[in-house]
Design a protein around this motif. Structure first.
Motif, PDB file in Angstrom:
ATOM      1  N   LEU A   1     120.607  51.341  49.985  1.00  0.00           N
ATOM      2  CA  LEU A   1     121.510  51.336  48.838  1.00  0.00           C
ATOM      3  C   LEU A   1     122.825  50.685  49.242  1.00  0.00           C
ATOM      4  CD1 LEU A   1     120.948  55.005  47.564  1.00  0.00           C
ATOM      5  CD2 LEU A   1     119.877  52.916  46.689  1.00  0.00           C
ATOM      6  N   LEU A   2     123.311  49.748  48.419  1.00  0.00           N
ATOM      7  CA  LEU A   2     124.559  49.054  48.696  1.00  0.00           C
ATOM      8  C   LEU A   2     125.551  49.319  47.561  1.00  0.00           C
ATOM      9  CD1 LEU A   2     123.221  45.651  50.080  1.00  0.00           C
ATOM     10  CD2 LEU A   2     123.869  47.716  51.331  1.00  0.00           C
ATOM     11  N   PRO A   3     126.854  49.414  47.886  1.00  0.00           N
ATOM     12  CA  PRO A   3     127.856  49.882  46.917  1.00  0.00           C
ATOM     13  C   PRO A   3     128.428  48.774  46.036  1.00  0.00           C
ATOM     14  CG  PRO A   3     128.891  49.603  49.048  1.00  0.00           C
ATOM     15  CD  PRO A   3     127.431  49.226  49.234  1.00  0.00           C
ATOM     16  N   VAL A   4     128.428  49.005  44.730  1.00  0.00           N
ATOM     17  CA  VAL A   4     128.984  48.048  43.766  1.00  0.00           C
ATOM     18  C   VAL A   4     129.792  48.810  42.727  1.00  0.00           C
ATOM     19  CG1 VAL A   4     128.444  46.340  41.983  1.00  0.00           C
ATOM     20  CG2 VAL A   4     127.078  46.413  44.081  1.00  0.00           C
ATOM     21  N   TRP A   5     131.020  48.353  42.496  1.00  0.00           N
ATOM     22  CA  TRP A   5     131.799  48.843  41.357  1.00  0.00           C
ATOM     23  C   TRP A   5     131.456  47.976  40.149  1.00  0.00           C
ATOM     24  CZ3 TRP A   5     134.291  53.322  41.518  1.00  0.00           C
ATOM     25  CH2 TRP A   5     134.759  53.803  42.745  1.00  0.00           C
ATOM     26  N   THR A   6     131.200  48.585  39.013  1.00  0.00           N
ATOM     27  CA  THR A   6     130.837  47.828  37.817  1.00  0.00           C
ATOM     28  C   THR A   6     131.710  48.246  36.634  1.00  0.00           C
ATOM     29  OG1 THR A   6     129.195  49.378  36.924  1.00  0.00           O
ATOM     30  CG2 THR A   6     128.443  47.845  38.613  1.00  0.00           C
ATOM     31  N   ALA A   7     131.895  47.306  35.730  1.00  0.00           N
ATOM     32  CA  ALA A   7     132.550  47.588  34.457  1.00  0.00           C
ATOM     33  C   ALA A   7     131.884  46.716  33.408  1.00  0.00           C
ATOM     34  CB  ALA A   7     134.049  47.289  34.521  1.00  0.00           C
ATOM     35  N   ALA A   8     131.582  47.292  32.277  1.00  0.00           N
ATOM     36  CA  ALA A   8     130.958  46.537  31.187  1.00  0.00           C
ATOM     37  C   ALA A   8     131.708  46.816  29.901  1.00  0.00           C
ATOM     38  CB  ALA A   8     129.490  46.929  31.038  1.00  0.00           C
ATOM     39  N   TYR A   9     131.848  45.795  29.070  1.00  0.00           N
ATOM     40  CA  TYR A   9     132.529  45.969  27.792  1.00  0.00           C
ATOM     41  C   TYR A   9     131.925  44.996  26.782  1.00  0.00           C
ATOM     42  CZ  TYR A   9     134.991  41.641  28.837  1.00  0.00           C
ATOM     43  OH  TYR A   9     135.277  40.333  29.119  1.00  0.00           O
ATOM     44  N   ARG A  10     132.132  45.286  25.514  1.00  0.00           N
ATOM     45  CA  ARG A  10     131.672  44.400  24.448  1.00  0.00           C
ATOM     46  C   ARG A  10     132.884  43.745  23.804  1.00  0.00           C
ATOM     47  NH1 ARG A  10     126.524  44.391  22.866  1.00  0.00           N
ATOM     48  NH2 ARG A  10     125.129  45.925  23.802  1.00  0.00           N
ATOM     49  N   PHE A  11     132.853  42.422  23.701  1.00  0.00           N
ATOM     50  CA  PHE A  11     133.950  41.654  23.115  1.00  0.00           C
ATOM     51  C   PHE A  11     133.370  40.758  22.032  1.00  0.00           C
ATOM     52  CE2 PHE A  11     136.986  38.094  23.048  1.00  0.00           C
ATOM     53  CZ  PHE A  11     138.171  38.795  22.857  1.00  0.00           C
ATOM     54  N   ARG A  12     133.769  41.035  20.793  1.00  0.00           N
ATOM     55  CA  ARG A  12     133.286  40.271  19.636  1.00  0.00           C
ATOM     56  C   ARG A  12     131.758  40.248  19.586  1.00  0.00           C
ATOM     57  NH1 ARG A  12     137.636  35.240  20.146  1.00  0.00           N
ATOM     58  NH2 ARG A  12     139.499  36.525  19.673  1.00  0.00           N
ATOM     59  N   GLY A  13     131.164  41.413  19.831  1.00  0.00           N
ATOM     60  CA  GLY A  13     129.726  41.579  19.659  1.00  0.00           C
ATOM     61  C   GLY A  13     128.874  41.174  20.839  1.00  0.00           C
ATOM     62  N   THR A  14     129.483  40.703  21.926  1.00  0.00           N
ATOM     63  CA  THR A  14     128.729  40.283  23.097  1.00  0.00           C
ATOM     64  C   THR A  14     129.115  41.138  24.285  1.00  0.00           C
ATOM     65  OG1 THR A  14     128.660  38.000  22.284  1.00  0.00           O
ATOM     66  CG2 THR A  14     128.165  38.341  24.605  1.00  0.00           C
ATOM     67  N   SER A  15     128.118  41.496  25.117  1.00  0.00           N
ATOM     68  CA  SER A  15     128.356  42.328  26.291  1.00  0.00           C
ATOM     69  C   SER A  15     128.714  41.455  27.488  1.00  0.00           C
ATOM     70  CB  SER A  15     127.110  43.158  26.607  1.00  0.00           C
ATOM     71  OG  SER A  15     127.313  43.941  27.757  1.00  0.00           O
ATOM     72  N   TYR A  16     129.746  41.877  28.222  1.00  0.00           N
ATOM     73  CA  TYR A  16     130.184  41.182  29.431  1.00  0.00           C
ATOM     74  C   TYR A  16     130.278  42.183  30.568  1.00  0.00           C
ATOM     75  CZ  TYR A  16     131.458  37.510  26.132  1.00  0.00           C
ATOM     76  OH  TYR A  16     131.426  36.565  25.160  1.00  0.00           O
ATOM     77  N   ARG A  17     130.033  41.697  31.794  1.00  0.00           N
ATOM     78  CA  ARG A  17     130.002  42.586  32.950  1.00  0.00           C
ATOM     79  C   ARG A  17     130.875  42.050  34.079  1.00  0.00           C
ATOM     80  NH1 ARG A  17     123.525  42.617  33.094  1.00  0.00           N
ATOM     81  NH2 ARG A  17     123.999  40.495  32.447  1.00  0.00           N
ATOM     82  N   PHE A  18     131.435  42.976  34.837  1.00  0.00           N
ATOM     83  CA  PHE A  18     132.132  42.663  36.076  1.00  0.00           C
ATOM     84  C   PHE A  18     131.478  43.451  37.193  1.00  0.00           C
ATOM     85  CE2 PHE A  18     135.345  42.548  32.705  1.00  0.00           C
ATOM     86  CZ  PHE A  18     135.827  41.259  32.831  1.00  0.00           C
ATOM     87  N   VAL A  19     131.436  42.890  38.373  1.00  0.00           N
ATOM     88  CA  VAL A  19     130.972  43.621  39.542  1.00  0.00           C
ATOM     89  C   VAL A  19     131.928  43.347  40.693  1.00  0.00           C
ATOM     90  CG1 VAL A  19     128.531  43.751  38.941  1.00  0.00           C
ATOM     91  CG2 VAL A  19     129.390  41.714  40.097  1.00  0.00           C
ATOM     92  N   VAL A  20     132.149  44.370  41.504  1.00  0.00           N
ATOM     93  CA  VAL A  20     133.021  44.267  42.672  1.00  0.00           C
ATOM     94  C   VAL A  20     132.250  44.804  43.874  1.00  0.00           C
ATOM     95  CG1 VAL A  20     135.226  44.907  43.704  1.00  0.00           C
ATOM     96  CG2 VAL A  20     135.059  44.652  41.211  1.00  0.00           C
ATOM     97  N   ASN A  21     132.182  44.013  44.931  1.00  0.00           N
ATOM     98  CA  ASN A  21     131.514  44.440  46.159  1.00  0.00           C
ATOM     99  C   ASN A  21     132.265  45.639  46.731  1.00  0.00           C
ATOM    100  OD1 ASN A  21     130.904  44.649  49.029  1.00  0.00           O
ATOM    101  ND2 ASN A  21     129.895  42.668  48.859  1.00  0.00           N
ATOM    102  N   GLY A  22     131.567  46.776  46.876  1.00  0.00           N
ATOM    103  CA  GLY A  22     132.197  47.996  47.346  1.00  0.00           C
ATOM    104  C   GLY A  22     132.533  47.990  48.819  1.00  0.00           C
ATOM    105  N   GLN A  23     132.119  46.942  49.544  1.00  0.00           N
ATOM    106  CA  GLN A  23     132.492  46.781  50.947  1.00  0.00           C
ATOM    107  C   GLN A  23     133.676  45.842  51.105  1.00  0.00           C
ATOM    108  OE1 GLN A  23     129.025  45.377  53.126  1.00  0.00           O
ATOM    109  NE2 GLN A  23     128.732  47.386  54.060  1.00  0.00           N
TER     110      GLN A  23
END
Length: 372
Positions: free
Chosen positions: A310-332
């Motif tokens: 298992l490897l660590p990732v910070w994630t955030a997801a949001y919907r902007f004008r009806g479309t889903s977008y994602r961010f990921v950050v390497n937890g290391q």
């Protein structure tokens, strides 16, 4: 019968609230009373986490200690296999923000062998995400504020397979040696006239080649899920696998954990594709010369082993004008990758501005030329 997820809850010895693992501190902390409890982890030398025999894994012959029963729910949008806390019945998917309802059914999976604990804190990951957002060109107005408003980063352990194997390959091919000959060449000038010139022309002399190459592959890393786009996971590379710790559920306290959806044998297929590319490079180097042609490669793979990590990732997801977008950050390392919308209005405005600038420059040049 005990709930198989009980080992993911760790009560604070002072107040009874749940402890969580603190990234970068190597200990458990209580957000309720501020208490701290050291995490006693066996220190292991790099590469000392034992591997499992690949054949036993795909034939379901692993001992019970290497498997576990888990309550999983699949995201209907991205397909992520998520584990819920026993008291949670629904939550948003950390990868795409789609609502997911907990599934009461349990299934048996291969237990993780190693885990790379979170090093980057939530605050540091958020700062890295804000810096990334602030550096986006042609983003819609208010995107940064919208993406941050009420959007919390979630720490998720993402599943991977690693594979080890020894290979010995027998190949046949051709070695090319470049040499040059002087010969007449017809050339045409700008006015359509032709003339003959003597020039050096490259030629290749080919000779048969055959031989053997061998390589020991160690920790070929394969993502064991498809919840994140490949561009995201590749952008988070490299991972420092020397920081792997033997798996303990304490590392997961306070975080989400995704379970593998890519089967072990499918993971080996991806690992073999990587191995084949490395072997092809070895073969070409062994052939030598200026150019190489590989006609056939027969590879014998021996002693294949694997482990689930298992490897660590910070994630955030949001919907902007009806479309889903994602961010990921390497937890290391804190590296950031994400999806972003574009402001076509800003892009159009740029083109209009450039057109006006070029038009003005052309008019000034023409006016100046007429005055000369």
């Amino acid at each position: 019968m005990a709930d198989p997820t009980d080992d993911h809850r760790f009560p604070c010895p002072t107040c009874g609230a749940s402890l969580r693992f603190a990234p970068g501190e190597g200990q458990m902390v209580c957000d309720h009373c501020g208490g701290k409890q050291p995490l006693h982890t066996p220190k292991s030398a790099p590469g000392s986490i034992p591997e499992l025999a690949f054949r036993r894994g795909i034939e379901a012959q692993l001992p019970d200690a290497e498997t576990e029963v888990r309550h999983l729910s699949n995201c209907p949008n991205c397909g992520a296999a998520l584990e819920f806390d026993p008291n949670v019945h629904a939550a948003d998917c950390p990868f795409c923000a789609t609502p997911v309802v907990a599934d009461p059914d349990a299934s048996r999976h291969i237990r993780p062998r190693g885990v790379a604990p979170f090093v980057v804190t939530n605050e540091a990951a958020r700062a890295a995400m804000q810096k990334w957002l602030g550096g986006l060109w042609f983003a819609p107005s208010g995107l940064t504020a919208y993406a941050q408003k009420g959007r919390t980063l979630q720490g998720v352990y993402v599943p991977y397979w690693t594979f080890d194997a020894k290979t010995r390959s027998t190949y046949s091919g051709r070695r090319g040696t470049v040499y040059y000959e002087t010969q007449p060449v017809t050339v045409r000038d700008g006015q359509g006239r032709t003339r003959t010139e003597m020039r050096q022309v490259a030629r290749v002399s080919w000779a048969p080649a055959a031989g053997h190459v061998q390589r020991a592959f160690d920790d070929v890393l394969v993502l064991a899920s498809h919840s994140l786009p490949q561009s995201h996971t590749e952008a988070l590379l490299p991972w420092d696998l020397t920081q792997l710790e033997p798996y303990q559920p304490e590392f997961l306290a306070g975080f989400r954990a995704e379970t593998y959806t890519l089967s072990l044998d499918a993971g080996m297929d991806e690992a073999r594709a990587y191995m084949d590319r490395m072997i092809d490079r070895d073969v070409r180097f062994d052939i030598g010369g200026d150019r190489q042609e590989v006609l056939s490669v027969d590879t014998d793979l021996s002693d294949p082993t694997f482990k689930h990590i298992l490897l660590p990732v910070w994630t955030a997801a949001y919907r902007f004008r009806g479309t889903s977008y994602r961010f990921v950050v390497n937890g290391q390392s804190g590296k950031v990758e994400g999806e972003r919308p574009w402001s076509w209005l800003k892009i159009a405005a740029l083109f209009v501005t450039l057109a006006l600038l070029f038009g003005t420059a052309a008019w000034l040049a023409q006016t100046y030329g007429q005055q000369q």
